[in-house]
Design a protein around this motif. Structure first.
Motif, PDB file in Angstrom:
ATOM      1  N   ALA A   1     -34.763  -9.888 -27.509  1.00 35.64           N
ATOM      2  CA  ALA A   1     -33.510 -10.621 -27.303  1.00 35.64           C
ATOM      3  C   ALA A   1     -33.193 -11.458 -28.535  1.00 35.64           C
ATOM      4  O   ALA A   1     -34.068 -12.117 -29.097  1.00 35.64           O
ATOM      5  CB  ALA A   1     -33.630 -11.526 -26.085  1.00 35.64           C
TER       6      ALA A   1
ATOM      7  N   GLY B   1     -49.618 -24.144 -23.269  1.00 35.38           N
ATOM      8  CA  GLY B   1     -50.951 -24.242 -23.846  1.00 35.38           C
ATOM      9  C   GLY B   1     -52.028 -23.497 -23.087  1.00 35.38           C
ATOM     10  O   GLY B   1     -51.873 -22.321 -22.753  1.00 35.38           O
TER      11      GLY B   1
ATOM     12  N   THR C   1     -50.026 -14.684 -20.925  1.00 40.19           N
ATOM     13  CA  THR C   1     -50.203 -14.416 -19.496  1.00 40.19           C
ATOM     14  C   THR C   1     -51.060 -13.174 -19.271  1.00 40.19           C
ATOM     15  O   THR C   1     -51.851 -13.104 -18.327  1.00 40.19           O
ATOM     16  CB  THR C   1     -48.807 -14.230 -18.852  1.00 40.19           C
TER      17      THR C   1
ATOM     18  N   ASP D   1     -37.578  -8.961 -22.021  1.00 39.00           N
ATOM     19  CA  ASP D   1     -38.921  -9.208 -22.583  1.00 39.00           C
ATOM     20  C   ASP D   1     -39.251  -8.179 -23.650  1.00 39.00           C
ATOM     21  O   ASP D   1     -39.073  -6.980 -23.458  1.00 39.00           O
ATOM     22  CB  ASP D   1     -39.975  -9.173 -21.473  1.00 39.00           C
TER      23      ASP D   1
ATOM     24  N   ILE E   1     -58.063 -19.784 -14.319  1.00 36.97           N
ATOM     25  CA  ILE E   1     -58.640 -20.923 -13.593  1.00 36.97           C
ATOM     26  C   ILE E   1     -57.519 -21.877 -13.169  1.00 36.97           C
ATOM     27  O   ILE E   1     -56.700 -22.277 -13.995  1.00 36.97           O
ATOM     28  CB  ILE E   1     -59.620 -21.711 -14.483  1.00 36.97           C
TER      29      ILE E   1
ATOM     30  N   HIS F   1     -44.361  -8.340 -26.435  1.00 41.62           N
ATOM     31  CA  HIS F   1     -45.196  -8.579 -27.612  1.00 41.62           C
ATOM     32  C   HIS F   1     -46.664  -8.388 -27.242  1.00 41.62           C
ATOM     33  O   HIS F   1     -47.108  -8.837 -26.182  1.00 41.62           O
ATOM     34  CB  HIS F   1     -45.029 -10.026 -28.102  1.00 41.62           C
TER      35      HIS F   1
ATOM     36  N   THR G   1     -51.788 -22.348 -14.551  1.00 43.34           N
ATOM     37  CA  THR G   1     -51.782 -23.426 -13.561  1.00 43.34           C
ATOM     38  C   THR G   1     -50.361 -23.966 -13.376  1.00 43.34           C
ATOM     39  O   THR G   1     -49.884 -24.133 -12.256  1.00 43.34           O
ATOM     40  CB  THR G   1     -52.708 -24.571 -14.038  1.00 43.34           C
TER      41      THR G   1
ATOM     42  N   GLN H   1     -49.308 -11.382 -25.431  1.00 42.95           N
ATOM     43  CA  GLN H   1     -48.716 -12.261 -24.410  1.00 42.95           C
ATOM     44  C   GLN H   1     -49.845 -13.069 -23.756  1.00 42.95           C
ATOM     45  O   GLN H   1     -50.844 -12.498 -23.302  1.00 42.95           O
ATOM     46  CB  GLN H   1     -47.995 -11.413 -23.349  1.00 42.95           C
TER      47      GLN H   1
HETATM   48  P1  FAD Z   1     -46.373 -15.747 -22.606  1.00 38.83           P
HETATM   49  O1  FAD Z   1     -47.186 -15.331 -21.454  1.00 38.83           O
HETATM   50  O2  FAD Z   1     -46.978 -15.579 -23.953  1.00 38.83           O
HETATM   51  O3  FAD Z   1     -45.010 -14.933 -22.531  1.00 38.83           O
HETATM   52  C1  FAD Z   1     -44.014 -15.023 -23.522  1.00 38.83           C
HETATM   53  C2  FAD Z   1     -43.185 -13.745 -23.477  1.00 38.83           C
HETATM   54  O4  FAD Z   1     -41.991 -13.915 -24.240  1.00 38.83           O
HETATM   55  C3  FAD Z   1     -43.894 -12.534 -24.079  1.00 38.83           C
HETATM   56  O5  FAD Z   1     -43.938 -11.485 -23.135  1.00 38.83           O
HETATM   57  C4  FAD Z   1     -43.018 -12.146 -25.283  1.00 38.83           C
HETATM   58  O6  FAD Z   1     -42.972 -10.757 -25.527  1.00 38.83           O
HETATM   59  C5  FAD Z   1     -41.672 -12.690 -24.832  1.00 38.83           C
HETATM   60  N1  FAD Z   1     -40.737 -12.903 -25.945  1.00 38.83           N
HETATM   61  C6  FAD Z   1     -40.887 -13.749 -26.994  1.00 38.83           C
HETATM   62  N2  FAD Z   1     -39.810 -13.681 -27.821  1.00 38.83           N
HETATM   63  C7  FAD Z   1     -38.969 -12.770 -27.270  1.00 38.83           C
HETATM   64  C8  FAD Z   1     -37.694 -12.252 -27.644  1.00 38.83           C
HETATM   65  N3  FAD Z   1     -37.043 -12.670 -28.738  1.00 38.83           N
HETATM   66  N4  FAD Z   1     -37.123 -11.316 -26.857  1.00 38.83           N
HETATM   67  C9  FAD Z   1     -37.735 -10.896 -25.738  1.00 38.83           C
HETATM   68  N5  FAD Z   1     -38.935 -11.360 -25.331  1.00 38.83           N
HETATM   69  C10 FAD Z   1     -39.547 -12.275 -26.084  1.00 38.83           C
HETATM   70  N6  FAD Z   1     -54.016 -21.013 -18.217  1.00 38.83           N
HETATM   71  C11 FAD Z   1     -54.534 -21.498 -17.058  1.00 38.83           C
HETATM   72  O7  FAD Z   1     -53.856 -22.240 -16.332  1.00 38.83           O
HETATM   73  N7  FAD Z   1     -55.798 -21.183 -16.673  1.00 38.83           N
HETATM   74  C12 FAD Z   1     -56.597 -20.369 -17.429  1.00 38.83           C
HETATM   75  O8  FAD Z   1     -57.742 -20.095 -17.046  1.00 38.83           O
HETATM   76  C13 FAD Z   1     -56.094 -19.875 -18.662  1.00 38.83           C
HETATM   77  N8  FAD Z   1     -56.868 -19.098 -19.447  1.00 38.83           N
HETATM   78  C14 FAD Z   1     -56.374 -18.593 -20.613  1.00 38.83           C
HETATM   79  C15 FAD Z   1     -57.186 -17.769 -21.400  1.00 38.83           C
HETATM   80  C16 FAD Z   1     -56.696 -17.186 -22.561  1.00 38.83           C
HETATM   81  C17 FAD Z   1     -57.590 -16.290 -23.385  1.00 38.83           C
HETATM   82  C18 FAD Z   1     -55.350 -17.435 -22.941  1.00 38.83           C
HETATM   83  C19 FAD Z   1     -54.779 -16.795 -24.169  1.00 38.83           C
HETATM   84  C20 FAD Z   1     -54.547 -18.297 -22.178  1.00 38.83           C
HETATM   85  C21 FAD Z   1     -55.046 -18.882 -21.023  1.00 38.83           C
HETATM   86  N9  FAD Z   1     -54.273 -19.752 -20.220  1.00 38.83           N
HETATM   87  C22 FAD Z   1     -54.766 -20.228 -19.024  1.00 38.83           C
HETATM   88  C23 FAD Z   1     -52.952 -20.215 -20.680  1.00 38.83           C
HETATM   89  C24 FAD Z   1     -51.777 -19.370 -20.151  1.00 38.83           C
HETATM   90  O9  FAD Z   1     -52.111 -18.024 -20.236  1.00 38.83           O
HETATM   91  C25 FAD Z   1     -50.513 -19.643 -20.944  1.00 38.83           C
HETATM   92  O10 FAD Z   1     -50.250 -21.027 -21.059  1.00 38.83           O
HETATM   93  C26 FAD Z   1     -49.287 -19.003 -20.262  1.00 38.83           C
HETATM   94  O11 FAD Z   1     -49.569 -17.662 -19.950  1.00 38.83           O
HETATM   95  C27 FAD Z   1     -48.050 -19.094 -21.134  1.00 38.83           C
HETATM   96  O12 FAD Z   1     -47.026 -18.397 -20.482  1.00 38.83           O
HETATM   97  P2  FAD Z   1     -45.619 -18.152 -21.153  1.00 38.83           P
HETATM   98  O13 FAD Z   1     -44.817 -17.372 -20.161  1.00 38.83           O
HETATM   99  O14 FAD Z   1     -45.079 -19.438 -21.668  1.00 38.83           O
HETATM  100  O15 FAD Z   1     -45.912 -17.268 -22.474  1.00 38.83           O
END
Ligand code: FAD
Length: 375
Positions: free
Chosen positions: A175, A334, A38, A30, A44, A33, A339, A36
């Motif tokens: 990565a 998204g 999450t 990871d 919710i 960034h 969830t 992120q």
């Molecule tokens: P991320 O959490 O963005 O993680 C991606 C990771 O990949 C990052 O750590 C980044 O550093 C890493 N990465 C990227 N490229 C590389 C690379 N080349 N090498 C190494 N690492 C890399 N969802 C709900 O269900 N309920 C909610 O109430 C809710 N509220 C939200 C409120 C806000 C303000 C936001 C922004 C989002 C909310 N969400 C909610 C949505 C949810 O947070 C996201 O859909 C989810 O966290 C996405 O997870 P992910 O692991 O796909 O991406």
């Protein structure tokens, strides 16, 4: 099997945990960034009231919510008790009785194949305020007892710790994919090249970049969200329900007087702009105080910024990268990724290990997020 997971947001953390639990040799990389999703998410878990009609999307959201209690119990058994998850219920509030009746009807229809949403009750404004005291007098609510809230940061860390207990290795590096012909053979992480049987890319909003060396034009876009944490004094907030107002905002209470309000939905930001802006804060505060005027005297603790990753059609993409071997992709969770994330990670682990999945992958084809492949 040796498997590399790129990205340690909720999706990567869950995938890594599920893989490690099934005996795979797991390396998580990871980049940490800023922004992120999450790390900033509200938390919710209440998919059943959504007006969205896309069945493939709803399947992941519904199964995601249903998956939580067993996952949390399992994590607790392995000593991970701090996830911020609690089934506190949700109040969908409105001033218009007709709208509330329509909401109640939708919830009851959805309950037919999602009994886990619990009891659905119409509450008067007095009853509503009794459950969430800072609210304005005028709101009545539909109360859904099976809804939950979770602290994304805490759950992510619990999953990563649990994976590490199972032998997974976590590296904080950027990565870069390494390939031989059309087979991805591993990643370059810092000064190290790590080979593996497969790589699972859970890179959220940053995914476009990682596929470039393969000549694959991936299409994730993102929406910036600014969200505010408050301390609400002298109240036992731990069991308060999640509040879902008619606008695009929400209020969540956590233990220790913590209150989370937000968020902005900014589509036209230039690049990965992680700034907290006066305009963003103004929007969050104006909307929050309109719904819950008593928050005016709470204490501002911090504002967080995250990038919600969206793939075309606002539908997640999951599966093998077309035209390539040794690589899987999951993206586009998204605004509902907390969830769906734990459940989708479970499915991705099954996919990489060649086990039967509980979803139909053709509904989430990765090709839907690829523009064109260059030779
Ligand atoms: P991320 O959490 O963005 O993680 C991606 C990771 O990949 C990052 O750590 C980044 O550093 C890493 N990465 C990227 N490229 C590389 C690379 N080349 N090498 C190494 N690492 C890399 N969802 C709900 O269900 N309920 C909610 O109430 C809710 N509220 C939200 C409120 C806000 C303000 C936001 C922004 C989002 C909310 N969400 C909610 C949505 C949810 O947070 C996201 O859909 C989810 O966290 C996405 O997870 P992910 O692991 O796909 O991406």
């Amino acid at each position: 099997q040796k498997i590399i997971v790129v990205g340690a947001g909720i999706l990567g953390a869950s995938t890594a945990y599920q893989l490690s639990k099934r005996g795979a040799e797991v390396i998580i990389v990871d980049r940490k960034h800023k922004g992120q999703a999450t790390d900033a998410a509200a938390g919710i878990i209440c998919p059943w009231l959504s007006q969205r009609r896309n069945q493939a999307w709803y399947k992941l959201a519904k199964e995601g919510a249903r998956f939580y209690p067993s996952l949390i119990a399992e994590l607790e058994q392995s000593g991970e008790t701090s996830t911020g998850y609690a089934r506190v219920g949700a109040l969908s509030i409105h001033k218009d009785t007709d709208k509330l009746q329509a909401l109640e009807k939708r919830a009851l229809t959805r309950k037919e194949d999602a009994p886990e949403l619990g009891d659905v009750t119409m509450l008067s404004s007095e009853e509503t305020k009794a459950l969430f005291p800072p609210l304005d007098e005028d709101y009545a609510a539909v109360h859904v007892t099976g809804a939950a809230r979770v602290d994304g940061r805490a759950l992510r860390d619990a999953l990563l710790r649990a994976a590490q207990k199972n032998g997974a290795v976590l590296l904080y590096e950027e990565a870069t994919l390494v390939h031989n012909g059309t087979r991805v053979t591993g990643v370059r992480a810092g000064s190290e090249t790590i080979t593996a049987d497969s790589v699972i890319v859970c890179a959220g909003a940053w995914a476009n970049e990682i596929f470039q060396p393969l000549g694959v034009q991936f299409q994730v876009t993102f929406q910036k969200g600014q969200i505010v944490h408050l301390d609400y004094p002298d109240a036992n907030t731990g069991n308060w329900p999640v509040v879902i107002p008619p606008n695009d905002q929400y209020l969540l209470a956590f233990d220790q007087q913590k209150m989370v309000v937000g968020a902005t939905h900014e589509n036209d930001v230039a690049g990965f702009d992680t700034r907290v802006t006066p305009g963003g804060l103004h929007e969050v505060f104006t909307k929050a105080l309109d719904i819950a005027p008593r928050l005016a005297d709470s204490t501002f603790v911090e504002a967080r910024v995250g990038f919600r990753p969206f793939t075309p059609g606002f539908l997640p993409v999951l599966g093998p990268l077309p035209g390539w071997e040794g690589i899987f992709v999951a993206n586009g969770l998204g605004a509902s990724g907390l969830t769906m994330g734990p459940y989708v990670g479970y499915q991705m682990a099954k996919l990489a290990l060649g086990l039967d999945m509980d979803i139909q992958l053709e509904h989430y084809a990765v090709s839907g997020a690829i523009v064109a492949e260059c030779e």
